[in-house]
Design a protein around this motif. Structure first.
Motif, short mmCIF file in Angstrom:
data_model
loop_
_atom_site.label_atom_id
_atom_site.label_comp_id
_atom_site.label_asym_id
_atom_site.label_seq_id
_atom_site.Cartn_x
_atom_site.Cartn_y
_atom_site.Cartn_z
N ILE A 259 0.83 -1.22 0.00
CA ILE A 259 0.00 0.00 0.00
C ILE A 259 0.85 1.25 0.00
O ILE A 259 0.61 2.20 -0.76
N LEU A 260 1.88 1.28 0.84
CA LEU A 260 2.66 2.50 1.01
C LEU A 260 3.65 2.72 -0.14
O LEU A 260 3.88 3.86 -0.55
N GLU A 261 4.24 1.65 -0.64
CA GLU A 261 5.15 1.83 -1.77
C GLU A 261 4.40 2.30 -3.01
O GLU A 261 4.97 3.03 -3.83
N ASP A 262 3.15 1.93 -3.12
CA ASP A 262 2.33 2.41 -4.23
C ASP A 262 2.12 3.91 -4.15
O ASP A 262 1.85 4.57 -5.16
N ASP B 115 14.88 -6.19 15.83
CA ASP B 115 15.27 -5.83 14.46
C ASP B 115 14.79 -4.43 14.10
O ASP B 115 15.49 -3.67 13.41
N GLY B 116 13.59 -4.08 14.56
CA GLY B 116 13.07 -2.74 14.27
C GLY B 116 13.92 -1.65 14.89
O GLY B 116 14.19 -0.62 14.26
N ILE B 117 14.38 -1.88 16.11
CA ILE B 117 15.24 -0.90 16.78
C ILE B 117 16.55 -0.74 16.02
O ILE B 117 17.04 0.39 15.81
N ALA B 118 17.13 -1.86 15.57
CA ALA B 118 18.38 -1.80 14.81
C ALA B 118 18.19 -1.05 13.50
O ALA B 118 19.05 -0.25 13.09
N MET B 119 17.07 -1.27 12.83
CA MET B 119 16.80 -0.57 11.58
C MET B 119 16.61 0.93 11.82
O MET B 119 17.07 1.77 11.03
N ALA B 120 15.92 1.28 12.90
CA ALA B 120 15.72 2.69 13.21
C ALA B 120 17.04 3.38 13.54
O ALA B 120 17.22 4.57 13.27
N GLN B 121 17.96 2.64 14.12
CA GLN B 121 19.28 3.20 14.42
C GLN B 121 20.08 3.44 13.14
O GLN B 121 20.80 4.42 13.03
N SER B 122 19.96 2.53 12.19
CA SER B 122 20.74 2.64 10.96
C SER B 122 20.21 3.73 10.03
O SER B 122 20.97 4.39 9.33
N LEU B 123 18.91 3.91 10.01
CA LEU B 123 18.29 4.95 9.19
C LEU B 123 17.03 5.42 9.89
O LEU B 123 16.08 4.64 10.05
N ARG B 124 17.01 6.68 10.30
CA ARG B 124 15.87 7.20 11.05
C ARG B 124 14.61 7.17 10.20
O ARG B 124 14.55 7.80 9.13
N PRO B 125 13.57 6.47 10.66
CA PRO B 125 12.30 6.47 9.92
C PRO B 125 11.49 7.73 10.21
O PRO B 125 11.52 8.26 11.33
N ASP B 126 10.77 8.18 9.21
CA ASP B 126 9.86 9.31 9.41
C ASP B 126 8.58 8.88 10.10
O ASP B 126 7.90 9.68 10.73
N LEU B 127 8.25 7.60 9.95
CA LEU B 127 7.02 7.05 10.54
C LEU B 127 7.24 5.58 10.84
O LEU B 127 7.85 4.87 10.03
N ILE B 128 6.75 5.12 11.99
CA ILE B 128 6.86 3.71 12.37
C ILE B 128 5.46 3.17 12.66
O ILE B 128 4.72 3.75 13.46
N PHE B 129 5.10 2.07 12.00
CA PHE B 129 3.92 1.30 12.36
C PHE B 129 4.41 0.14 13.22
O PHE B 129 5.23 -0.68 12.77
N LEU B 130 3.92 0.04 14.45
CA LEU B 130 4.47 -0.90 15.42
C LEU B 130 3.36 -1.79 16.00
O LEU B 130 2.37 -1.28 16.55
N ASP B 131 3.55 -3.10 15.87
CA ASP B 131 2.62 -4.06 16.47
C ASP B 131 2.87 -4.15 17.97
O ASP B 131 3.98 -3.87 18.44
N LEU B 132 1.87 -4.55 18.73
CA LEU B 132 2.03 -4.69 20.18
C LEU B 132 2.42 -6.11 20.58
O LEU B 132 3.37 -6.32 21.33
N ARG B 133 1.69 -7.10 20.09
CA ARG B 133 1.96 -8.47 20.50
C ARG B 133 2.96 -9.10 19.52
O ARG B 133 2.63 -9.43 18.38
N MET B 134 4.19 -9.28 20.00
CA MET B 134 5.25 -9.87 19.19
C MET B 134 6.11 -10.77 20.08
O MET B 134 6.18 -10.56 21.30
N PRO B 135 6.78 -11.77 19.48
CA PRO B 135 7.74 -12.56 20.27
C PRO B 135 8.93 -11.70 20.66
O PRO B 135 9.23 -10.68 20.03
N GLN C 252 -7.01 3.97 5.42
CA GLN C 252 -6.56 4.40 6.75
C GLN C 252 -5.04 4.46 6.81
O GLN C 252 -4.47 5.40 7.37
N ILE C 253 -4.37 3.47 6.24
CA ILE C 253 -2.91 3.46 6.23
C ILE C 253 -2.38 4.66 5.46
O ILE C 253 -1.47 5.36 5.90
N LYS C 254 -2.97 4.91 4.30
CA LYS C 254 -2.55 6.06 3.50
C LYS C 254 -2.81 7.38 4.23
O LYS C 254 -1.98 8.30 4.18
N ASN C 255 -3.95 7.47 4.89
CA ASN C 255 -4.29 8.70 5.60
C ASN C 255 -3.33 8.98 6.74
O ASN C 255 -2.94 10.14 6.98
#
Length: 233
Positions: free
Chosen positions: A21-24, A37-57, A112-115
């Motif tokens: 949806i977003l790449e489109d 992994d998300g924290i490591a990615m955010a450290q390597s390149l600062r994201p302008d926006l993060i969509f974050l799930d709550l329940r994860m291993p 909703q994601i686009k908005n």
């Protein structure tokens, strides 16, 4: 502008949907399957926006949020979950700690994601404009205006028009009519100093003005960052 979006979710189908949806829409989307992994990615390149799930291993979304905000409190984080009630106490504790985040319920529609991305993009654009806002008040004191001085004053006005948005600059010319004491009364000479953040085309024209005998006083400027200063020409 918002370009880099990070999706942190252990469900590959969810990550794939966000990415599609977003790449489109022209965004650069990266995926992380867990909080670490998300924290490591955010450290390597600062994201302008993060969509974050709550329940994860591993570490859950709330702890991931806490660590992300510990790295950069200004990160835009949207917690996207179907388990908000289950995590409500943790979310309240995070809010009480001063952590800023938004909460959205799964499943999110494509619109909703686009908005969400669009809202963040608009906010970032406004923030960038505020950061680049540079209010300039430029005052030229002259003995009297003649044809040559007027021509250079018009050139300075044209340069300022090309550099600053309307309402972000003021250029005044004050004739002191051969009375330097008037300039002294106004403390024109109180704080002589070169204002280096003036645009180079303006500095060049001011240099041309400084060689004219009809320019007797000074250039005063006021910027958002430096306050009022004076340049003796």
């Amino acid at each position: 502008m918002v370009n880099n979006i990070l999706v942190i979710d252990d469900d590959p189908a969810v990550r794939g949907a966000f990415k599609l949806i977003l790449e489109d829409e022209g965004y650069n989307v990266r995926e992380a399957e867990c909080g670490e992994d998300g924290i490591a990615m955010a450290q390597s390149l600062r994201p302008d926006l993060i969509f974050l799930d709550l329940r994860m291993p591993g570490i859950d979304g709330v702890e991931t949020l806490r660590r992300l905000k510990g790295m950069d409190d200004s990160l835009n984080v949207y917690l996207v979950t179907a388990f908000a009630t289950e995590f409500m106490d943790q979310l309240k504790a995070a809010h009480d700690e001063g952590l800023q985040f938004e909460l959205a319920s799964k499943p999110l529609s494509a619109s909703q994601i686009k908005n969400i991305a669009q809202v963040v993009r608009i906010a970032k654009d406004h923030e960038a404009r505020r950061a680049n806002h540079h209010k300039l008040v430029l005052t030229l004191y002259v003995v009297s205006l003649n044809a040559e001085t007027r021509r250079l004053v018009e050139q300075i006005s044209a340069v300022l028009t090309g550099i600053y948005e309307p309402g972000h600059w003021v250029f005044d010319v004050v004739e002191v009519l051969g009375m330097p004491e008037k300039a002294l009364e106004q403390e024109v000479f109180a704080t002589p100093m070169l204002v280096r953040d003036l645009p180079k085309p303006v500095l060049k024209l001011l240099g041309d003005l400084s060689r004219m005998s009809s320019v007797m006083a000074a250039i005063t400027t006021q910027t958002q960052s430096t306050g009022a200063q004076t340049v003796i020409v």
